[in-house]
Design a protein around this motif. Structure first.
Motif, short mmCIF file in Angstrom:
data_model
loop_
_atom_site.label_atom_id
_atom_site.label_comp_id
_atom_site.label_asym_id
_atom_site.label_seq_id
_atom_site.Cartn_x
_atom_site.Cartn_y
_atom_site.Cartn_z
N PRO A 1 -48.22 -14.16 -82.31
CA PRO A 1 -49.32 -13.82 -82.97
C PRO A 1 -48.80 -12.48 -84.31
CG PRO A 1 -48.79 -12.62 -80.58
CD PRO A 1 -48.09 -13.71 -81.25
N VAL A 2 -49.82 -12.35 -85.52
CA VAL A 2 -48.71 -10.49 -85.82
C VAL A 2 -49.73 -9.02 -85.61
CG1 VAL A 2 -48.28 -12.82 -87.92
CG2 VAL A 2 -50.81 -11.95 -87.89
N ASP A 3 -50.11 -9.61 -84.92
CA ASP A 3 -50.60 -7.82 -83.87
C ASP A 3 -49.86 -7.27 -83.45
OD1 ASP A 3 -51.13 -9.14 -81.76
OD2 ASP A 3 -53.56 -9.24 -81.53
N VAL A 4 -48.92 -7.08 -83.17
CA VAL A 4 -47.55 -6.77 -82.21
C VAL A 4 -47.59 -6.05 -82.06
CG1 VAL A 4 -44.87 -7.34 -80.84
CG2 VAL A 4 -46.67 -9.42 -81.80
N ASP A 5 -47.69 -4.71 -81.16
CA ASP A 5 -47.27 -3.49 -81.70
C ASP A 5 -47.08 -2.75 -80.19
OD1 ASP A 5 -47.19 -0.85 -81.77
OD2 ASP A 5 -49.28 -0.56 -82.89
N SER A 6 -46.12 -3.08 -79.61
CA SER A 6 -45.52 -2.88 -78.36
C SER A 6 -43.85 -1.95 -78.21
CB SER A 6 -45.24 -4.00 -76.93
OG SER A 6 -44.09 -4.80 -77.75
N VAL A 7 -44.74 -1.47 -76.44
CA VAL A 7 -42.88 -0.27 -76.31
C VAL A 7 -42.58 -0.72 -75.23
CG1 VAL A 7 -42.27 1.49 -75.93
CG2 VAL A 7 -44.51 1.55 -77.58
N THR A 8 -41.20 -1.26 -74.75
CA THR A 8 -40.74 -1.68 -74.03
C THR A 8 -39.55 -0.87 -72.80
OG1 THR A 8 -40.83 -4.24 -75.02
CG2 THR A 8 -39.17 -3.64 -72.96
N HIS A 9 -39.95 -0.50 -71.94
CA HIS A 9 -38.63 0.51 -71.14
C HIS A 9 -37.63 -0.56 -70.85
CE1 HIS A 9 -42.72 2.82 -72.32
NE2 HIS A 9 -41.81 3.20 -73.01
N LEU A 10 -36.93 0.12 -70.28
CA LEU A 10 -35.71 0.13 -69.74
C LEU A 10 -34.95 0.91 -69.24
CD1 LEU A 10 -35.57 -1.49 -72.55
CD2 LEU A 10 -33.41 -3.34 -71.50
N SER A 11 -34.23 0.60 -67.88
CA SER A 11 -33.11 1.80 -67.13
C SER A 11 -32.43 1.98 -66.45
CB SER A 11 -34.93 2.86 -65.92
OG SER A 11 -34.81 1.86 -65.11
N GLY A 12 -31.36 2.82 -66.05
CA GLY A 12 -30.30 2.18 -65.32
C GLY A 12 -29.71 3.33 -64.98
N GLN A 13 -28.01 2.85 -65.34
CA GLN A 13 -27.25 3.59 -65.45
C GLN A 13 -25.97 4.12 -66.45
OE1 GLN A 13 -26.07 6.15 -62.78
NE2 GLN A 13 -28.05 5.70 -61.72
N GLY A 14 -25.69 4.74 -67.21
CA GLY A 14 -24.80 4.78 -68.59
C GLY A 14 -24.28 6.11 -68.51
N GLY A 15 -23.47 6.59 -69.94
CA GLY A 15 -23.00 7.82 -70.31
C GLY A 15 -21.89 6.84 -71.52
N LYS A 16 -21.62 8.13 -72.56
CA LYS A 16 -20.70 8.11 -73.41
C LYS A 16 -19.77 8.72 -73.37
CE LYS A 16 -23.23 10.31 -77.55
NZ LYS A 16 -23.46 10.30 -78.66
N VAL A 17 -18.71 8.83 -74.45
CA VAL A 17 -17.74 9.50 -74.00
C VAL A 17 -17.42 10.33 -74.91
CG1 VAL A 17 -16.13 9.17 -76.55
CG2 VAL A 17 -14.87 9.75 -74.75
N ASP A 18 -17.06 11.82 -73.77
CA ASP A 18 -17.29 13.47 -74.66
C ASP A 18 -16.33 13.54 -75.36
OD1 ASP A 18 -16.77 15.96 -74.93
OD2 ASP A 18 -18.55 16.68 -73.14
N ALA A 19 -16.34 13.95 -76.15
CA ALA A 19 -15.00 13.95 -77.65
C ALA A 19 -14.30 14.96 -76.73
CB ALA A 19 -16.04 14.35 -78.88
#
Length: 312
Positions: A35-53
């Motif tokens: 369809p060409v009327d798509v307007d959606s938000v998908t939500h995810l959750s979990g564990q993560g982190g990035k390096v502290d410089a």
């Protein structure tokens, strides 16, 4: 009277038959399209982190992610859907919106993608006139599978690695009452920019749970890591669609399945079967009326003296 009713039945039957045949032959190619009327938000959750410089260490904690996907209706046409997709990965701290500003300390990663896909096959098409010049040319599937998905390997685009990888069929699995096909995408040591101007590598093991009828992604898991060329780990991440997101996806897919079944199955059955019955019934009525003679009577005429009139 029977002739009139018969002719009306024949006309009605013809209409139903044509409608049923049109629904059987023409409708699937029309309704089985993105369809060409798509307007959606998908939500995810979990564990993560990035390096502290400053310390060179990663502090892993709860994270949330969102993918905001919209169709550009003006750029799309009957054959191609043009998408704008924005993804945000954030620390799960406080009341986190779908995305935050670039200077918000909760933001771990953000990206925006423009791409165009074939509305029937769901495969990415050449950018051409559909997206602005200079946009990266993607290939393969991106945000859905085709209708009537098969138990086979599909090419799947990974925007981080900038390349399509094999999405290999693994198994069938139930997700909140819906049968899905599970495909796995494995990426190992793909060269990327961990940050602007900072080279590194990227690993990902992703599973996508697909409704085989509509091609919708019902659930998705992703385990990924990113490393600097020095070997220092820059990102550690485990994500999955939230339970509520999975439920929403299942409900939406079931609604779409019912609509597809109505148009591609029930309307053809009712139209063709009902049309044939009406035509046959109408023809029988017309033929039966035609066999009756004008002077047919159900009882013999009797004169006043009790004698019967002679039969003609």
């Amino acid at each position: 009277m029977r002739t009139i009713v018969g002719r009306l039945l024949i006309a009605l039957g013809g209409f139903l038959l044509v409608a049923g045949l049109v629904a059987a032959i023409w409708a699937p190619g029309v309704v089985k399209k993105t369809p060409v009327d798509v307007d959606s938000v998908t939500h995810l959750s979990g564990q993560g982190g990035k390096v502290d410089a400053s310390t060179g260490e990663i502090t892993v904690g709860p994270v949330v992610a969102s993918s905001i996907t919209k169709v550009d209706t003006e750029a799309s046409d009957d054959d191609v859907a043009v998408f704008v997709s924005t993804s945000c990965l954030m620390k799960d701290e406080g009341d986190v919106p779908d995305c935050v500003d670039a200077d918000d300390p909760r933001l771990l990663n953000a990206s925006t993608d423009l791409f165009a896909t074939d509305r029937t096959t769901a495969l990415t098409v050449p950018n051409g006139r559909y997206v602005p010049a200079g946009t990266e040319q993607a290939t393969g599937l991106q945000n859905k599978w085709p209708f009537d998905a098969k138990k086979k390997t599909y090419p799947y685009w990974d925007g981080t690695a900038g390349k399509a990888y094999d999405a290999v069929f693994q198994r069938e699995e139930d997700v909140q009452g819906m049968k899905t096909y599970v495909y796995k995408v494995v990426i190992e040591n793909a060269p990327i920019e961990v940050a602007e101007g900072v080279p590194g590598t990227y690993n990902s093991s992703k599973e996508l749970y697909i409704d085989p009828i509509t091609g919708a992604i019902i659930n998705q898991t992703d385990v990924q890591t990113r490393f600097l060329d020095s070997g220092t780990q820059a990102l550690d991440l485990k994500l999955e669609f939230t339970e509520q997101q999975q439920r929403t996806n299942v409900d939406d897919a079931k609604d779409n399945q019912r609509s597809l079944k109505l148009v591609t199955t029930w309307i053809p059955i009712v139209g063709i079967a009902g049309g044939l019955l009406a035509i046959v019934g109408g023809i029988l009525l017309v033929l039966r009326e035609g066999r009756r003679r004008p002077d047919d009577t159900t009882t013999d005429d009797v004169f006043a003296d009790g004698t019967e009139s002679p039969r003609h």
